[in-house]
Motif scaffolding. Structure first.
Motif, PDB file in Angstrom:
ATOM      1  N   LEU A 349      49.038  35.453  49.060  1.00 44.14           N
ATOM      2  CA  LEU A 349      47.945  34.560  48.716  1.00 44.14           C
ATOM      3  C   LEU A 349      46.742  35.387  48.307  1.00 44.14           C
ATOM      4  O   LEU A 349      46.473  36.434  48.896  1.00 44.14           O
ATOM      5  N   GLY A 350      45.989  34.927  47.337  1.00 43.82           N
ATOM      6  CA  GLY A 350      44.786  35.651  46.952  1.00 43.82           C
ATOM      7  C   GLY A 350      44.158  35.048  45.720  1.00 43.82           C
ATOM      8  O   GLY A 350      44.847  34.478  44.858  1.00 43.82           O
ATOM      9  N   VAL A 354      42.549  39.631  42.429  1.00 52.52           N
ATOM     10  CA  VAL A 354      42.385  40.488  43.611  1.00 52.52           C
ATOM     11  C   VAL A 354      43.367  41.649  43.637  1.00 52.52           C
ATOM     12  O   VAL A 354      43.197  42.587  44.411  1.00 52.52           O
ATOM     13  N   GLY A 355      44.412  41.604  42.819  1.00 55.69           N
ATOM     14  CA  GLY A 355      45.351  42.717  42.759  1.00 55.69           C
ATOM     15  C   GLY A 355      46.704  42.433  43.384  1.00 55.69           C
ATOM     16  O   GLY A 355      47.386  43.361  43.836  1.00 55.69           O
ATOM     17  N   LYS A 356      47.124  41.173  43.391  1.00 62.93           N
ATOM     18  CA  LYS A 356      48.433  40.831  43.977  1.00 62.93           C
ATOM     19  C   LYS A 356      49.554  41.515  43.204  1.00 62.93           C
ATOM     20  O   LYS A 356      50.475  42.086  43.800  1.00 62.93           O
ATOM     21  N   GLU A 460      47.512  37.275  53.049  1.00 60.87           N
ATOM     22  CA  GLU A 460      46.379  36.948  52.177  1.00 60.87           C
ATOM     23  C   GLU A 460      45.673  38.232  51.764  1.00 60.87           C
ATOM     24  O   GLU A 460      45.220  39.006  52.614  1.00 60.87           O
ATOM     25  N   VAL A 461      45.591  38.450  50.459  1.00 58.98           N
ATOM     26  CA  VAL A 461      44.909  39.625  49.916  1.00 58.98           C
ATOM     27  C   VAL A 461      43.424  39.299  49.820  1.00 58.98           C
ATOM     28  O   VAL A 461      43.048  38.305  49.200  1.00 58.98           O
ATOM     29  N   PRO A 504      33.444  36.649  41.040  1.00 59.85           N
ATOM     30  CA  PRO A 504      34.394  35.523  41.015  1.00 59.85           C
ATOM     31  C   PRO A 504      35.761  35.884  40.451  1.00 59.85           C
ATOM     32  O   PRO A 504      36.755  35.260  40.810  1.00 59.85           O
ATOM     33  N   GLU A 505      35.817  36.915  39.569  1.00 58.95           N
ATOM     34  CA  GLU A 505      37.107  37.348  39.020  1.00 58.95           C
ATOM     35  C   GLU A 505      37.637  38.593  39.731  1.00 58.95           C
ATOM     36  O   GLU A 505      38.593  39.214  39.290  1.00 58.95           O
ATOM     37  N   ASN A 506      36.961  39.005  40.816  1.00 60.63           N
ATOM     38  CA  ASN A 506      37.428  40.063  41.694  1.00 60.63           C
ATOM     39  C   ASN A 506      37.592  41.411  40.988  1.00 60.63           C
ATOM     40  O   ASN A 506      36.778  41.759  40.137  1.00 60.63           O
ATOM     41  N   VAL A 507      38.652  42.172  41.342  1.00 57.52           N
ATOM     42  CA  VAL A 507      38.811  43.540  40.829  1.00 57.52           C
ATOM     43  C   VAL A 507      38.947  43.531  39.309  1.00 57.52           C
ATOM     44  O   VAL A 507      38.469  44.439  38.621  1.00 57.52           O
TER      45      VAL A 507
END
Length: 594
Positions: A349-350, A354-356, A460-461, A504-507
């Motif tokens: 989950l993430g 986030v880099g899943k 959860e990432v 909001p768009e993470n990494v």
């Protein structure tokens, strides 16, 4: 009612609009609403009110209004009048009708819970126009834009938060009886005032209860730093102000707000702070008056502030080659690695970006010798032939024991396809199959999502905004990636700004920002003014979920449109002035924007 073709429908709407503008009784508010309806290209000959399943009845507005509507329902027994409450988007949350004939009329035009009656979808109507204008409005008969609504008389009044004065929703009275417009509007105003008064009373009781719990925590023998908050109030004692400063202050407040919003969050939490210290939070829920009255956090700080980087630049897991050392990230990597090595089904989950996928690819590189990594996504169409082919491909990929299948973004699957996939996984249970890894976004996964039970591990990432200590090292890593020989470094203010950005768009967004910086001359200090507008956001304001989504939409629009405010405003359907107002509200610095 007759139906028209799109072209004739628009012509008929314009002709009727001319009639409305010439009508001496037509108010500017109604005329402006018709102009908006035409601009939205609403079809006057057909009613298309979208439907949202399970509207949120746990909002402050719904909790305050529903008991009042229940009492009104008894008073209006057998009268052909309907009372409704909607949220700020025009979604009907509740409807009370005592007259069976009126119920039939309302159902025929979809004026029922779950349907959206914003002007954007159904044109001029009581609910949508009151919300769009922010003023009480009476829409009667032919003043409605859509033909199917012209039998109704509707009085709607916006409901504002009594403290923040932000729009919460609307109260609406609807009838098919003519000649009672004045009475309807007076009644609607009175009921709306009652609802606002009840919201104020609930907020007052809730905040008094939170204050009592806060004072009790501060009055204990050894209080230490104490923080109490909900969506409207933040309280902190002097020990907290003195002990938690600078970037640590904003980082801890961001975490605390998410904890306060989560009714299940209780007990002890550990948060890594930008300074290198760890904040141990003892969370107590305030449950005296309201289950969502807020939370009281007793804070214990562990460690000392580091003069240099808060954490080591060593990768989280050297064997995986992943950068990061925040506790949440390390835990996610370790749990994912354990599940992957054991060959069990894994659900990651993430949030987006986030880099899943990066994590899965790193796991496969380290532990997937002799196994093939396959990626699959939700089909682009729900057509029978497409879904059958997709399910066949999934079955074929899982039939090979040496395969690792990553099923990405399962939250995008339709309900029917989710059910088909559950059936497929049930059939394959217990047989020798390839390893399955599913990824999804946590906000898109419901509590009744049965796909989760087919995975032996769920991890959860963490989002980037919770990895404060990693942001600097990720930024430096991306800078080396896109300009290996560049010796540039970030100023302290620029680093602090990067760490406070909500991302909001993470990494993915951070990498995009750093990639944009390589256009500047190499070898000099990167200052605040060198960072793009999306980074210059103040995240210390308390935002509702809707406000957060709106802020993120503006940020994404500015990113897509190369910081062009005018084009971003057009894409979002708002004026340039409104765009600037919202940017100021959310702390998006307008300097250097075109």
């Amino acid at each position: 009612m007759p139906r028209h073709q799109p072209g004739s429908s628009l012509r008929a709407a314009r002709e009727l609009y001319l009639e409305v503008t010439k009508d001496p009784s037509a108010r500017p508010l109604v005329v402006a609403s018709w102009q908006r309806s035409i601009e939205y290209k609403v079809k006057s000959g057909s009613l298309e009110a979208p439907y949202l399943d399970n509207p949120n009845l746990d909002s402050p507005l719904a909790r305050a209004a529903l008991p009042i509507l229940d009492r009104l329902h008894e008073q209006l027994a057998d009268d052909p009048v309907s009372t409704m409450i909607t949220d700020r988007k025009g979604v009907v949350l509740s409807r009370k009708v005592s007259h069976e004939g009126l119920t039939t009329h309302l159902n025929r035009v979809q004026l029922a819970p779950g349907h959206v009656f914003a002007e954007r979808y159904v044109g001029t109507n009581g609910i949508g126009t009151a919300l769009a204008s922010g003023r009480p409005v009476m829409i009667a008969g032919r003043q409605h834009y859509v033909e199917d609504l012209r039998d109704f008389h509707c009085a709607a009044v916006p409901i504002l938060h009594p403290i923040r004065r932000t729009l919460l929703g609307a109260f609406n009275l609807t009838t098919i009886r003519q000649g009672s417009d004045g009475m309807l509007m007076a009644f609607a105003r009175s009921v709306a005032a009652q609802i606002e008064a009840e919201i104020a009373a609930i907020a007052s009781r809730r905040e008094r209860a939170l204050f009592q719990d806060y004072m009790a925590a501060c009055s204990s023998a050894r209080p230490g730093p104490v923080l109490a908050l909900n969506r409207d109030v933040v309280m902190m004692n002097e020990q907290f102000r003195a002990a938690v400063t600078g970037p640590d202050h904003y980082a801890l407040l961001d975490h605390a707000r998410e904890i306060a919003d989560d009714r299940r969050a209780e007990g002890t939490r550990s948060i890594a702070l930008p300074s290198g210290r760890v904040a141990e939070l003892r969370v107590s829920r305030c449950r005296r008056e309201d289950s969502n009255a807020g939370a009281v956090l007793r804070v214990r700080l562990i460690g000392r502030s580091q003069p240099g980087p808060a954490v080591s630049t060593a990768p989280a897991r050297p064997v995986l080659g992943l950068l990061g050392s925040s506790p949440q990230w390390l835990r996610a990597v370790a749990d994912s690695e354990a599940a992957f090595v054991a060959g069990t089904r894994l659900h990651l989950l993430g949030e987006a970006g986030v880099g899943k996928r990066t994590l899965v690819e790193a796991l496969h590189r380290a532990h997937g010798a002799g196994r093939r990594l396959e990626m699959a996504e939700a089909p682009l169409s729900d057509g029978p032939a497409v879904t059958e082919r997709w399910l066949h491909d999934i079955r074929e990929l899982l039939a090979v024991p040496s395969n690792v299948l990553v099923l990405r973004d399962v939250h995008m699957l339709s309900d029917q396809l989710r059910q088909r996939l559950r059936s497929l996984l049930t059939q394959l249970d217990g047989t020798a199959t390839g390893q399955l890894v599913m990824t999804s976004q946590p906000s898109m996964v419901g509590t009744d999502d049965h796909l989760d039970r087919f995975c032996d591990a769920t991890v959860e990432v963490p989002p980037l905004r919770h990895r404060y200590g990693d942001i600097e090292h990720l930024a430096r890593s991306f800078l080396r990636k896109y300009r290996p020989s560049d010796e540039s470094r970030f100023s302290p203010d620029a680093l602090a700004l990067l760490q406070r950005c909500p991302w909001p768009e993470n990494v993915r967004q951070l990498e995009s920002v750093i990639r944009g910086l390589v256009r500047r001359p190499p070898g000099r200090v990167i200052h605040v003014e060198d960072l793009p507008p999306e980074c210059r956001v103040s995240s210390h304001k308390v935002l509702t979920t809707i406000e957060t989504l709106e802020r993120d939409a503006i940020l994404r629009g500015l990113m897509t449109r190369n910081s062009n405010v005018q084009r971003t405003a057009q894409d979002l359907g708002i004026s340039r002035a409104t765009m600037y107002r919202k940017m100021r509200r959310y702390g998006i610095v307008p300097s250097s924007l075109t």
